[in-house]
Design a protein around this motif. Structure first.
Motif: not given
Length: 254
Positions: A1-30
């Motif tokens: 999957m290709r996932v974009v997080s547009i809020c820091p707290s969302n990015t941190e949920v993805v990290e908690y799940l151990g799936k940051t490898d799916l992230l291709v983009g994030v907001d500036n504050y993440s």
């Protein structure tokens, strides 16, 4: 999957799940974990550049309504027909639910259930621990100094206060965010002052300015030097990292 997080707290949920490898983009504050700093940036969470989001060809956008003004991000996602889910937690239980929701969205249903269960178990353990505390110190959380903004009863920091064995002095107000004044805080006379100025790094916060406020010199927190400069990222984002902040608060109150 290709996932974009547009809020820091969302990015941190993805990290908690151990799936940051799916992230291709994030907001500036993440800004956590550190490896997301290398990802494509799509703008501040209240001014997301949807051209950049669309160019990343996401299979899923993790959107949020945790801050007023984010509604326009949802409208833009709808206009472009980009796939998204919305997270908008206001309590620790909501965050646990979001862990499961994101797990399902990422094709990791069982991992999401397992991580959410661990999160809830830790909360319950700390709740039992807090119930055994004889003294319940009063806490004043300062989000912004002038005008004062502080969390009310329907905010996660009230729950965090209780889990640490204390009490938010503004739990008497129903709102999630309360605007008040220095005199009101002085009259409530907290045992501890917790500085978590939104968007301000700890190195830029100056406790001496708090000590100089008119009439505050007689407050218990001032006299006992219980002014704490805390990491905004551990207390002001509705993500699993609130547990890390909670453990830090427990250590302070002990």
């Amino acid at each position: 999957m290709r996932v974009v997080s547009i809020c820091p707290s969302n990015t941190e949920v993805v990290e908690y799940l151990g799936k940051t490898d799916l992230l291709v983009g994030v907001d500036n504050y993440s800004d956590w974990p550190s490896d997301v700093l290398e990802l494509s940036k799509v703008g501040p969470d209240l001014s997301i550049d949807m051209d950049k989001v669309e160019a990343l060809n996401p299979d899923l956008v993790l959107a949020s309504l945790s801050v007023p003004g984010m509604e326009k991000n949802i409208e833009a996602l709808d206009e472009r027909k980009l796939p998204y889910i919305i997270l908008n937690p206001s309590s620790l239980n909501d965050i646990a639910d979001d862990i499961e929701t994101v797990g399902i969205a990422l094709g990791e249903k069982e991992r999401g259930k397992k991580k959410a269960a661990a999160f809830r178990e830790e909360i319950e353990r700390l709740r039992e621990q807090a119930a055994m505390r004889k003294q319940k110190p009063s806490l004043y959380w300062e989000w912004w100094p002038k005008p004062i903004f502080t969390p009310g009863n329907s905010n996660w920091l009230t729950e965090i206060s209780r889990l640490a064995g204390g009490r938010n002095i503004f739990d008497t107000e129903d709102e999630a965010s309360v605007q008040t004044g220095w005199d009101d805080v002085k009259e409530r006379d907290p045992d501890h002052i917790c500085m978590v100025w939104v968007g301000v790094k700890e190195s830029k916060m100056r406790p001496e300015l708090v000590r100089r406020r008119p009439g505050w010199e007689d407050m218990k927190a001032i006299q006992e030097d219980n002014i704490h400069v805390l990491e905004e990222s551990l207390f002001c984002r509705p993500s699993p990292r609130l547990l890390e902040g909670l453990h830090k608060l427990i250590a302070i109150l002990d």
